[in-house]
Design a protein around this motif. Structure first.
Motif, mmCIF file in Angstrom:
data_model
loop_
_atom_site.group_PDB
_atom_site.id
_atom_site.type_symbol
_atom_site.label_atom_id
_atom_site.label_comp_id
_atom_site.label_asym_id
_atom_site.label_seq_id
_atom_site.Cartn_x
_atom_site.Cartn_y
_atom_site.Cartn_z
ATOM 1 N N GLU A 19 0.806 -1.213 0.000
ATOM 2 C CA GLU A 19 0.000 0.000 0.000
ATOM 3 C C GLU A 19 0.844 1.272 0.000
ATOM 4 O OE1 GLU A 19 -2.315 -0.556 3.455
ATOM 5 O OE2 GLU A 19 -3.442 -2.249 2.672
ATOM 6 N N ASP A 20 2.129 1.140 -0.209
ATOM 7 C CA ASP A 20 3.004 2.311 -0.193
ATOM 8 C C ASP A 20 2.852 3.072 -1.496
ATOM 9 O OD1 ASP A 20 5.001 4.174 -0.063
ATOM 10 O OD2 ASP A 20 6.458 2.811 0.850
ATOM 11 N N GLY A 21 2.400 4.310 -1.426
ATOM 12 C CA GLY A 21 2.176 5.103 -2.632
ATOM 13 C C GLY A 21 3.372 5.899 -3.060
ATOM 14 N N GLU A 22 4.505 5.737 -2.407
ATOM 15 C CA GLU A 22 5.676 6.548 -2.722
ATOM 16 C C GLU A 22 6.817 5.702 -3.272
ATOM 17 O OE1 GLU A 22 5.546 9.761 -2.635
ATOM 18 O OE2 GLU A 22 3.533 9.747 -1.791
ATOM 19 N N GLU A 73 2.851 -9.647 -16.582
ATOM 20 C CA GLU A 73 1.891 -9.430 -17.655
ATOM 21 C C GLU A 73 0.497 -9.188 -17.096
ATOM 22 O OE1 GLU A 73 2.313 -12.836 -20.160
ATOM 23 O OE2 GLU A 73 4.383 -12.322 -20.716
ATOM 24 N N ARG A 74 0.131 -9.937 -16.067
ATOM 25 C CA ARG A 74 -1.169 -9.720 -15.438
ATOM 26 C C ARG A 74 -1.216 -8.358 -14.758
ATOM 27 N NH1 ARG A 74 -4.150 -13.130 -18.231
ATOM 28 N NH2 ARG A 74 -3.112 -15.130 -18.340
ATOM 29 N N MET A 75 -0.095 -7.960 -14.204
ATOM 30 C CA MET A 75 -0.028 -6.678 -13.508
ATOM 31 C C MET A 75 -0.196 -5.513 -14.487
ATOM 32 S SD MET A 75 2.938 -5.465 -10.854
ATOM 33 C CE MET A 75 2.558 -6.795 -9.715
ATOM 34 N N VAL A 76 0.489 -5.575 -15.636
ATOM 35 C CA VAL A 76 0.400 -4.469 -16.581
ATOM 36 C C VAL A 76 -0.989 -4.391 -17.192
ATOM 37 C CG1 VAL A 76 1.056 -5.579 -18.775
ATOM 38 C CG2 VAL A 76 1.791 -3.243 -18.299
ATOM 39 N N ARG A 77 -1.705 -5.501 -17.215
ATOM 40 C CA ARG A 77 -3.054 -5.512 -17.753
ATOM 41 C C ARG A 77 -4.088 -5.055 -16.736
ATOM 42 N NH1 ARG A 77 -4.211 -8.521 -22.383
ATOM 43 N NH2 ARG A 77 -2.458 -9.645 -23.297
ATOM 44 N N GLY A 78 -3.870 -5.391 -15.450
ATOM 45 C CA GLY A 78 -4.992 -5.220 -14.547
ATOM 46 C C GLY A 78 -4.791 -4.506 -13.237
ATOM 47 N N SER A 79 -3.562 -4.210 -12.830
ATOM 48 C CA SER A 79 -3.395 -3.571 -11.534
ATOM 49 C C SER A 79 -4.023 -2.184 -11.520
ATOM 50 C CB SER A 79 -1.913 -3.451 -11.180
ATOM 51 O OG SER A 79 -1.762 -2.775 -9.946
ATOM 52 N N ARG A 80 -4.670 -1.842 -10.408
ATOM 53 C CA ARG A 80 -5.266 -0.512 -10.259
ATOM 54 C C ARG A 80 -4.247 0.505 -9.745
ATOM 55 N NH1 ARG A 80 -10.464 -0.741 -12.593
ATOM 56 N NH2 ARG A 80 -10.941 1.176 -11.499
ATOM 57 N N GLN A 81 -3.030 0.031 -9.458
ATOM 58 C CA GLN A 81 -1.987 0.939 -8.998
ATOM 59 C C GLN A 81 -1.106 1.343 -10.182
ATOM 60 O OE1 GLN A 81 -0.047 -0.077 -5.211
ATOM 61 N NE2 GLN A 81 -1.288 -1.934 -5.183
ATOM 62 N N TRP A 82 -1.020 2.625 -10.414
ATOM 63 C CA TRP A 82 -0.222 3.089 -11.544
ATOM 64 C C TRP A 82 1.244 2.726 -11.382
ATOM 65 C CZ3 TRP A 82 3.627 6.449 -10.207
ATOM 66 C CH2 TRP A 82 3.473 7.177 -9.024
ATOM 67 N N GLN A 83 1.725 2.692 -10.111
ATOM 68 C CA GLN A 83 3.124 2.317 -9.907
ATOM 69 C C GLN A 83 3.388 0.894 -10.402
ATOM 70 O OE1 GLN A 83 1.085 3.358 -7.434
ATOM 71 N NE2 GLN A 83 2.154 4.659 -5.943
ATOM 72 N N ALA A 84 2.478 -0.003 -10.074
ATOM 73 C CA ALA A 84 2.654 -1.397 -10.469
ATOM 74 C C ALA A 84 2.646 -1.543 -11.981
ATOM 75 C CB ALA A 84 1.555 -2.258 -9.842
#
Length: 575
Positions: A446-449, A479-490
């Motif tokens: 949950e770290d946003g920085e 690949e799953r992360m770039v398709r679906g994560s709601r965190q822009w950092q991820a």
């Protein structure tokens, strides 16, 4: 006709191909065995081809492009039927996936009018059930979360108008209508997959009616006489191919809604290898408890399909002068064959003979304007929609993108991105972890920085020779992360790391990421594609492209990837 499919034996595929779509991967786990008669329908065979068609074949794509252009020239007036506008919007969106396209916007507006008429309680027009069903398909395909209220309203209407014997038909009509029941069940299946609460007794009632009104010879008529529960099948008036396929697809649709070939959902396992915990696949299965109470056997469906296949072998389809029924029948066939595939667990043949035959026929009938005309007085827009939906394997895409509750067009990920935690839920130091797995866990936090660049540069994927399983798992997770994560950092980190991975398998995910809402993700994906392909000039793409530019660039990259892997099919809805 491919006798290795349901015509012979239900069985799992011997080889489950890795696929970029969530639902396609999970559907490959679904299988069961059931012995049927092996039917060699010589009347359905086509001459051998040097290669078969797929929806991504250049010939097919050109045909579809012409059809879309024809639909875009549709002139709307106050007299346009709402249902026709909705159908046009649905076909257009299934190809272009542009909610802002004028034809889609008009269709959504028309679908909202249909919702209002259905909610009023006196919607009994001749096309009411069709208009309600296609509106369900449009709302669920564009955005099932945004249009949840509309979907719930249409579901209430369908349950209200269903006949006591389980059929759907015209208002005040005594005989059940196979065609309308087919579309009602397709809507019900879609509503179920979109997470709308379902009365399964209604689904069972429709299924049992369909089984009762099948002709003893195996086909179905347009309007069917119900012999009543527990009585032998009786001869029906004039069964024919369109309705036979409609009846067959309907019992398979109902069976899948009831999960008779197995429940593919799981509380613990979403069916996605390496899925980061921060990514919550939208699986609002409001019907799980209701479905567990369902007690019905799948064996009657299997016997019914066996009878239908025997009937088809004896009654080859002959195209008549009423071409509008021909296009309707083609789309119905695609639906039937696609639900046969889901019953088998996954497509057996990427280029089945029935599809090749349909493509070859549609090539002959497409006119210079790109459309397919039906009756002499009709402009052909409805038939063109049916032709397009057949060509793109519309039902197959719906099954493998909605099959596990995942949404279409990259939508459908829940806003809840709370996930795995490191110690206390945050990284203990600002320095990124050195192990890739730890990095991915950190992105789940949950770290946003987080320092995106530092994290990406610190990630060193293991080599294929060193730890092939670890590398494959981590690539899959990225690949799953770039398709679906709601965190822009991820998504940014995933795009950077995939871009420097030098892995051809990551290209589809990076193509998908070109349309990411975050501009940085788009740029990282663009640069990564240039690096992997060694096409350093790429296909253009500015830092802030509009929809038209993005669509063109994505199409170019897909064409390039197909030149590397001609067998690859982009089954997810980022087309």
């Amino acid at each position: 006709m491919d006798t290795a499919m349901i015509r012979g034996r239900y069985q799992p595929s011997p080889h489950q191909r890795e696929c970029e779509t969530t639902s396609y991967r999970h559907q490959a786990k679904r299988s069961f065995k059931f012995v049927l008669i092996a039917i060699l329908g010589s009347v359905l065979a086509i001459p051998s081809r040097s290669h078969g068609y797929t929806p991504d074949d250049p010939v097919v794509r050109k045909m579809v492009s012409g059809g879309i252009k024809f639909l875009e020239e549709y002139k709307t007036t106050r007299d346009n039927p709402d249902g026709e506008l909705v159908l046009l919007a649905y076909a257009h969106f299934k190809v272009e996936h542009d909610q802002q396209a004028p034809i889609v916007a008009k269709g959504l507006s028309a679908a909202k009018k249909i919702v209002q008429k259905a909610a009023a309680g006196n919607f009994h027009s001749h096309q009411a059930n069709y208009e309600v069903a296609i509106s369900v398909l449009l709302f669920a395909t564009v955005n099932p979360q945004a249009y949840k209220a509309e979907l719930e309203s249409l579901q209430r209407h369908l349950m209200h108008v269903q006949s006591p014997n389980g059929a759907f038909t015209y208002h005040n009509e005594k005989l059940g209508d196979i065609s309308q029941t087919q579309y009602a069940l397709l809507a019900i299946w879609t509503l179920d997959r979109a997470g709308i609460p379902m009365d399964y007794a209604k689904v069972i009632s429709a299924l049992q009616w369909l089984l009762r009104v099948q002709d003893p010879g195996g086909g179905w008529p347009y309007h069917a006489t119900d012999p009543g529960p527990g009585r032998p099948l009786q001869r029906q008036k004039a069964p024919y191919m369109s309705m036979a396929l409609a009846g067959g697809s309907s019992i398979l649709i109902a069976g899948d809604a009831l999960r008779l070939w197995g429940d593919t959902s799981s509380d613990d396992d979403p069916g996605i290898v390496g899925l980061p915990k921060a990514i919550k696949v939208f699986k609002e299965d409001a019907n799980k408890d209701r479905r567990r109470r369902v007690k019905i056997s799948k064996e009657p469906i299997f016997r019914s399909v066996q009878m239908l296949e025997a009937w088809r072998a004896k009654n080859p389809y002959k195209r008549g002068a009423m071409l509008d029924w021909y296009y309707y029948q083609l789309y119905t066939k695609e639906r039937y064959e696609s639900f046969i595939e889901i019953a088998n667990g996954r497509p057996k043949d990427k280029s089945p003979s029935w599809y090749n035959q349909g493509v070859d026929e549609l090539k002959k009938y497409q006119d210079a304007g790109g459309g397919w005309k039906d009756r002499s007085k009709s402009a052909g827009h409805i038939s063109t929609c049916f032709a397009i939906l057949f060509l793109i394997r519309s039902t197959q895409k719906a099954i493998f993108s909605m099959g596990e509750g995942g949404a279409i067009g990259g939508q459908g990920f829940s806003d809840d991105v709370s996930g795995a935690k490191l110690v206390g839920g945050k990284a203990q130091t600002k320095k990124p972890a050195q192990a890739v797995s730890d990095m991915l866990d950190l992105l789940d936090g949950e770290d946003g920085e987080l320092d995106v660049r530092a994290m990406a540069e610190a990630m060193e994927l293991p080599s294929e020779s060193e730890k092939p399983k670890d590398r494959a798992s981590q690539l899959d997770r990225l690949e799953r992360m770039v398709r679906g994560s709601r965190q822009w950092q991820a998504r940014r980190v995933a795009a950077i790391v995939l871009g420097k991975s030098d892995e051809m398998r990551s290209v589809p995910a990076l193509i998908y990421a070109l349309s990411d809402p975050d501009k940085s993700v788009r740029r990282y994906a663009r640069d990564g594609l240039r690096m992997i392909s060694r096409k350093f000039e790429g296909y253009g793409m500015s830092d802030d492209p509009d929809y038209a530019e993005l669509s063109k660039v994505q199409s170019s990259w897909r064409d390039w990837y197909r030149s590397m892997d001609p067998s690859y099919v982009f089954l997810d809805d980022d087309l």
